[in-house]
Design an enzyme around this catalytic site. Structure first.
Site, PDB file in Angstrom:
ATOM      1  N   CYS A 110       3.958  -6.394  -2.009  1.00  0.00           N
ATOM      2  CA  CYS A 110       3.634  -5.202  -2.862  1.00  0.00           C
ATOM      3  C   CYS A 110       4.616  -4.083  -2.671  1.00  0.00           C
ATOM      4  O   CYS A 110       5.815  -4.233  -2.988  1.00  0.00           O
ATOM      5  CB  CYS A 110       2.263  -4.765  -2.624  1.00  0.00           C
ATOM      6  SG  CYS A 110       1.373  -3.739  -3.779  1.00  0.00           S
ATOM      7  N   HIS A 111       3.949  -2.950  -2.329  1.00  0.00           N
ATOM      8  CA  HIS A 111       4.898  -1.776  -2.011  1.00  0.00           C
ATOM      9  C   HIS A 111       6.000  -2.151  -0.768  1.00  0.00           C
ATOM     10  O   HIS A 111       6.703  -1.110  -0.458  1.00  0.00           O
ATOM     11  CB  HIS A 111       4.146  -0.408  -1.995  1.00  0.00           C
ATOM     12  CG  HIS A 111       3.471  -0.229  -3.352  1.00  0.00           C
ATOM     13  ND1 HIS A 111       2.524  -0.746  -3.668  1.00  0.00           N
ATOM     14  CD2 HIS A 111       3.974   0.917  -4.149  1.00  0.00           C
ATOM     15  CE1 HIS A 111       2.392  -0.074  -5.060  1.00  0.00           C
ATOM     16  NE2 HIS A 111       3.207   0.961  -5.231  1.00  0.00           N
ATOM     17  N   GLU A 143       5.780   4.158   1.429  1.00  0.00           N
ATOM     18  CA  GLU A 143       6.643   5.023   0.922  1.00  0.00           C
ATOM     19  C   GLU A 143       6.978   6.299   1.793  1.00  0.00           C
ATOM     20  O   GLU A 143       7.936   6.965   1.577  1.00  0.00           O
ATOM     21  CB  GLU A 143       5.655   5.639  -0.304  1.00  0.00           C
ATOM     22  CG  GLU A 143       4.599   6.630   0.237  1.00  0.00           C
ATOM     23  CD  GLU A 143       3.604   7.250  -1.055  1.00  0.00           C
ATOM     24  OE1 GLU A 143       3.238   8.025  -0.775  1.00  0.00           O
ATOM     25  OE2 GLU A 143       3.828   6.633  -2.128  1.00  0.00           O
ATOM     26  N   GLY A 178       0.905  -1.118  -0.098  1.00  0.00           N
ATOM     27  CA  GLY A 178      -0.116  -0.047  -0.014  1.00  0.00           C
ATOM     28  C   GLY A 178       0.861   1.211   0.072  1.00  0.00           C
ATOM     29  O   GLY A 178       2.078   1.350  -0.323  1.00  0.00           O
ATOM     30  N   ARG A 179       0.305   2.243   0.276  1.00  0.00           N
ATOM     31  CA  ARG A 179       0.962   3.539   0.497  1.00  0.00           C
ATOM     32  C   ARG A 179       1.948   3.720   1.582  1.00  0.00           C
ATOM     33  O   ARG A 179       2.856   4.722   1.832  1.00  0.00           O
ATOM     34  CB  ARG A 179       0.068   4.652   0.155  1.00  0.00           C
ATOM     35  CG  ARG A 179      -0.371   4.954  -1.120  1.00  0.00           C
ATOM     36  CD  ARG A 179      -0.932   6.234  -1.485  1.00  0.00           C
ATOM     37  NE  ARG A 179      -2.297   6.321  -0.937  1.00  0.00           N
ATOM     38  CZ  ARG A 179      -3.026   7.250  -0.202  1.00  0.00           C
ATOM     39  NH1 ARG A 179      -2.277   8.196  -0.160  1.00  0.00           N
ATOM     40  NH2 ARG A 179      -4.119   7.102   0.414  1.00  0.00           N
ATOM     41  N   TYR A 234       4.959  -5.020  -6.231  1.00  0.00           N
ATOM     42  CA  TYR A 234       4.135  -4.510  -7.311  1.00  0.00           C
ATOM     43  C   TYR A 234       5.291  -4.016  -8.413  1.00  0.00           C
ATOM     44  O   TYR A 234       6.043  -3.397  -8.351  1.00  0.00           O
ATOM     45  CB  TYR A 234       3.391  -3.373  -6.675  1.00  0.00           C
ATOM     46  CG  TYR A 234       2.115  -2.937  -7.601  1.00  0.00           C
ATOM     47  CD1 TYR A 234       1.339  -3.733  -7.886  1.00  0.00           C
ATOM     48  CD2 TYR A 234       2.350  -1.733  -8.244  1.00  0.00           C
ATOM     49  CE1 TYR A 234       0.357  -3.305  -8.743  1.00  0.00           C
ATOM     50  CE2 TYR A 234       1.470  -1.329  -9.225  1.00  0.00           C
ATOM     51  CZ  TYR A 234       0.471  -1.952  -9.473  1.00  0.00           C
ATOM     52  OH  TYR A 234      -0.487  -1.812 -10.361  1.00  0.00           O
TER      53      TYR A 234
END
Length: 194
Positions: A119-120, A93, A89-90, A139
């Site tokens: 993923c992320h 980051e 997800g975000r 991802y």
């Protein structure tokens, strides 16, 4: 099997399925999972986001659930944990900007403890400098980060996972059955059917 104590690094707008499903699945087979987030205490919650694949050039994002944290980030001593899970997800980051988060991630690699990143989540691994020479899935939009960190991007199906050494990685939540199964193997978890 002896139960393991697993740390899960969370943050606002982590992917809902990549947070909820592993948290519940790992607990369901008898492991302890401490879900933490910088600047938050046990009982606080994070917002999650649901990322869906609907035929667009990238995923779509919708509001997810509130996810209750069950441990306090300030109390984390990574030496007390057997393994680490990093949802996507975000959240990764911005979590990668937290020096303590980076130190925690590095601990698990230095100690050769099992790590799962979905993923992320690879963004945290890249920022921690632990991907040099290592195959890692993520991802597809994270491929440049994996490669810039010296890793070898594993271009696998969205429902597949890869294990290299102590790292299990997967491109997105459709890979839960694959990566959770591989992670359980690293943990020494055996499930038998009678």
């Amino acid at each position: 099997m002896s139960a393991k104590t697993i740390l899960m690094l969370c943050g606002d707008f982590a992917e809902d399925y990549e947070t909820m499903v592993p948290f519940q699945a790992l607990k369901a087979v008898g492991h302890r999972v401490d879900a933490v987030c910088p600047d938050k205490q046990a009982g606080d919650s994070i917002a999650t986001a649901i990322h869906d694949f609907e035929g667009d050039q990238t995923y779509t994002e919708k509001p997810g659930h509130r996810f209750a944290l069950n441990a306090s980030f300030a109390d984390v001593d990574p030496a007390r944990y057997d393994a680490l899970v990093i949802p996507g997800g975000r959240a990764p980051e911005y979590l990668r900007l937290d020096d303590r988060v980076i130190d925690i991630v590095r601990h698990f690699f230095a100690a050769d403890k099992p790590v799962a990143a979905v993923c992320h989540g690879a963004q945290l691994l890249a920022a921690a400098g632990v991907l040099e020479g290592r195959r890692c899935s993520a991802y597809p939009a994270c491929r440049p980060e994996v490669e810039l960190a010296g890793g070898r991007y594993a271009d696998i199906a969205v429902d597949d996972a890869i294990t290299e050494g102590n790292l299990v990685s997967a491109p997105a939540w459709p890979a839960h059955p694959a990566w959770i199964g591989q992670f359980l193997t690293l943990l020494g978890t055996r499930i038998t059917h009678q």
